[in-house]
Design a protein around this motif. Structure first.
Motif, short mmCIF file in Angstrom:
data_model
loop_
_atom_site.label_atom_id
_atom_site.label_comp_id
_atom_site.label_asym_id
_atom_site.label_seq_id
_atom_site.Cartn_x
_atom_site.Cartn_y
_atom_site.Cartn_z
N HIS A 308 -29.43 6.29 1.05
CA HIS A 308 -30.24 6.72 2.16
C HIS A 308 -31.53 5.90 2.19
CE1 HIS A 308 -31.63 8.59 -1.40
NE2 HIS A 308 -32.66 9.15 -0.84
N ALA A 309 -32.36 6.18 3.19
CA ALA A 309 -33.72 5.62 3.22
C ALA A 309 -33.76 4.12 3.40
CB ALA A 309 -34.49 6.03 1.96
N GLY A 310 -32.66 3.51 3.87
CA GLY A 310 -32.67 2.08 4.09
C GLY A 310 -32.34 1.25 2.88
N LEU A 311 -31.87 1.87 1.80
CA LEU A 311 -31.51 1.11 0.60
C LEU A 311 -30.41 0.10 0.94
CD1 LEU A 311 -31.47 4.02 -1.99
CD2 LEU A 311 -32.91 1.97 -2.16
N PRO A 312 -30.55 -1.14 0.50
CA PRO A 312 -29.54 -2.16 0.81
C PRO A 312 -28.19 -1.85 0.15
CG PRO A 312 -31.55 -3.16 -0.06
CD PRO A 312 -31.67 -1.68 -0.27
N GLN A 313 -27.11 -2.38 0.74
CA GLN A 313 -25.77 -2.07 0.26
C GLN A 313 -25.57 -2.51 -1.19
OE1 GLN A 313 -22.59 -3.19 2.90
NE2 GLN A 313 -21.05 -3.17 1.29
N ASP A 314 -26.07 -3.68 -1.56
CA ASP A 314 -25.83 -4.14 -2.93
C ASP A 314 -26.55 -3.25 -3.95
OD1 ASP A 314 -28.32 -5.03 -2.04
OD2 ASP A 314 -28.30 -6.82 -3.29
N VAL A 315 -27.70 -2.72 -3.56
CA VAL A 315 -28.42 -1.81 -4.47
C VAL A 315 -27.66 -0.49 -4.63
CG1 VAL A 315 -30.54 -0.45 -4.75
CG2 VAL A 315 -30.66 -2.83 -3.96
N VAL A 316 -27.14 0.04 -3.52
CA VAL A 316 -26.40 1.30 -3.59
C VAL A 316 -25.12 1.13 -4.42
CG1 VAL A 316 -25.19 3.07 -2.26
CG2 VAL A 316 -27.34 2.11 -1.40
N LEU A 317 -24.44 0.02 -4.23
CA LEU A 317 -23.22 -0.21 -5.02
C LEU A 317 -23.54 -0.28 -6.51
CD1 LEU A 317 -21.42 -2.83 -2.73
CD2 LEU A 317 -20.70 -0.47 -3.16
N GLU A 318 -24.69 -0.88 -6.84
CA GLU A 318 -25.10 -0.94 -8.25
C GLU A 318 -25.40 0.47 -8.78
OE1 GLU A 318 -28.80 -2.90 -8.96
OE2 GLU A 318 -28.29 -3.39 -11.03
N GLN A 319 -26.03 1.31 -7.94
CA GLN A 319 -26.31 2.68 -8.35
C GLN A 319 -25.02 3.46 -8.63
OE1 GLN A 319 -29.56 4.33 -8.67
NE2 GLN A 319 -30.02 2.15 -8.87
N ILE A 320 -24.03 3.27 -7.76
CA ILE A 320 -22.73 3.96 -7.97
C ILE A 320 -22.08 3.46 -9.25
CG2 ILE A 320 -20.45 4.37 -6.97
CD1 ILE A 320 -21.74 4.00 -4.19
N GLU A 321 -22.21 2.16 -9.51
CA GLU A 321 -21.66 1.59 -10.74
C GLU A 321 -22.30 2.24 -11.97
OE1 GLU A 321 -19.42 -1.09 -10.67
OE2 GLU A 321 -19.24 -1.18 -12.86
N ILE A 322 -23.62 2.37 -11.96
CA ILE A 322 -24.31 3.00 -13.10
C ILE A 322 -23.89 4.47 -13.24
CG2 ILE A 322 -26.57 3.66 -14.02
CD1 ILE A 322 -27.76 1.25 -12.49
N LEU A 323 -23.80 5.13 -12.10
CA LEU A 323 -23.41 6.54 -12.12
C LEU A 323 -22.03 6.73 -12.74
CD1 LEU A 323 -24.66 9.24 -11.06
CD2 LEU A 323 -23.30 8.90 -8.97
N GLY A 324 -21.09 5.90 -12.28
CA GLY A 324 -19.72 6.05 -12.76
C GLY A 324 -19.50 5.57 -14.17
N ARG A 325 -20.17 4.49 -14.55
CA ARG A 325 -19.92 3.89 -15.87
C ARG A 325 -20.77 4.50 -16.98
NH1 ARG A 325 -15.29 1.34 -14.31
NH2 ARG A 325 -15.66 -0.35 -12.82
N GLU A 326 -22.03 4.88 -16.67
CA GLU A 326 -22.95 5.29 -17.74
C GLU A 326 -23.31 6.78 -17.72
OE1 GLU A 326 -26.36 2.72 -18.24
OE2 GLU A 326 -25.38 1.11 -17.13
N VAL A 327 -23.37 7.36 -16.54
CA VAL A 327 -23.90 8.72 -16.44
C VAL A 327 -22.78 9.78 -16.47
CG1 VAL A 327 -25.16 10.32 -14.95
CG2 VAL A 327 -25.95 7.95 -15.22
#
Length: 384
Positions: A308-327
């Motif tokens: 949300h909030a205008g976050l770029p697509q590559d940043v959001v994909l990285e966040q999902i990666e961290i969420l799925g792999r580490e959290v």
């Protein structure tokens, strides 16, 4: 326990570049987030339903059908389906169709919607929001569970000998969550039917969330669906992660300050203190999220707002990666370690509801086993 991501589908200018994505780019980005969620092992992707800018998520079943065709395992859901302004006949048929297309990987979250102008656009009165939610949902249950429906209510034209098509997959309606952040009537409605209750507490402190969940749990037990701690609960949350807390805050702050959902209000520090928003390291997200269960009890679904909030697509994909792999792997292990054996780990799925058999309470229009005539309710009981 299920973990997933949900989107409100806002089209927002990136405050760091001044660029605003097109609606097509946002739809494409949300689709990519769903595929990434399955790739990294998340369980659920959910999209909201909005009919007003800056949001563009007006056709959830169309979007989820495309995602269903590209995925194999991901559970598809909504956040929310507008039970107040959408004809329940339309909901019954659209989501039964999606059930067939996805092989049963569908559940829904009902919501009233909090955008006033949407009601008159669809011929409804926002002052009737709660009665609309109650009457429309009860009709929806009948349309999914009765082959031929005769109906006369307050808010739509009568039905005579009507059959919604297609019928639910395997004769089993989708599992339903009721989303609410402050309406006790909706918590009561979820408890009466033995459905799930989702508290999207992204704007609220955990004490308020705990009160709402506790009400739902007590009424769930009252209506005979099981003990209070067995009630099916989902929570929202929002996170932004980086290698250090300082780095996360530096990157996320300009997006937070301009966000249509919470910008121009409390500071980032105040908001993170008052709500579940966590901006920091993966370890901080894990610690904060585990704390939710201390407040509301052991629950079954955790969803994160992450794009949300205008976050770029590559940043959001990285966040999902961290969420799925580490959290999420750590959260799965820790949540299950603390969960009592009699408390369900996962919410009902199509497979589990089919396994329960056609005689199970889920297949009843009004499954409440106990009715206390001395306690005022939402009105669901009166129309049961």
């Amino acid at each position: 326990m299920q973990f997933g991501i949900f989107s409100v589908g806002d089209v927002t200018q990136d405050p760091t570049t001044g660029r605003t994505p097109s609606e097509g780019e946002r739809i494409s980005a949300m689709s990519a987030y769903a595929l990434k969620a399955e790739e990294v092992g998340l369980d659920v992707f959910a999209t909201g339903e909005h009919h007003n800018p800056p949001f563009m998520t007006s056709a959830p079943t169309t979007h989820l059908a495309w995602i269903a065709a590209q995925t194999q395992r991901l559970q598809l859901s909504t956040s929310t389906t507008l039970i107040t302004t959408t004809d329940p006949v339309r909901i019954a048929e659209d989501y039964a169709f999606l059930q067939h297309l996805s092989g049963g990987r569908v559940d829904l979250m009902m919501g009233r919607g909090n955008t006033g102008p949407v009601y008159p656009w669809f011929g409804k009165d926002i002052r009737q929001g709660i009665p609309l939610a109650i009457e429309n949902y009860h009709l929806l249950r009948r349309l999914w569970r009765e082959e031929v429906v005769d109906w006369k209510g307050k808010f739509r034209t009568p039905l005579q000998g009507f059959t919604a098509t297609p019928r639910p997959l395997d004769g089993t309606p989708p599992f339903v969550w009721h989303g609410s952040i402050r309406s006790t009537e909706i918590a009561e409605q979820a408890a009466y039917y033995g459905d799930g209750f989702f508290h999207n507490h992204i704007f609220w402190n955990i004490e308020h969330t705990a009160q709402m969940v506790d009400l739902y749990r007590r009424r769930f037990e009252h209506y005979g669906h099981g003990s209070a701690d067995q009630a099916i609960v989902g929570l929202g949350g929002q996170v932004f992660m980086a290698g250090s807390e300082a780095e996360a805050k530096k990157t996320f702050r300009p997006y937070f300050d301009e966000a249509p959902v919470y910008g121009h209000g409390p500071s980032l520090e105040e908001f993170t203190r008052m709500t579940p928003l966590t901006v920091g390291t993966p370890e901080m997200v894990i610690e904060r999220t585990l704390g939710f269960a201390d407040a509301v009890g052991d629950y079954q679904r955790q969803m994160f707002l992450i794009d949300h909030a205008g976050l770029p697509q590559d940043v959001v994909l990285e966040q999902i990666e961290i969420l799925g792999r580490e959290v999420v792997p750590v959260l799965r292990r820790e949540f299950e370690a603390r969960r009592p054996a009699h408390v369900p780990s996962d919410p009902p799925t199509h497979a589990s509801l089919v396994a329960d058999g056609l005689g199970a309470p889920h297949h009843l229009v009004a499954p409440a086993a106990k009715v206390d005539l001395t306690v005022p309710t939402t009105g669901a009981r009166a129309s049961a």
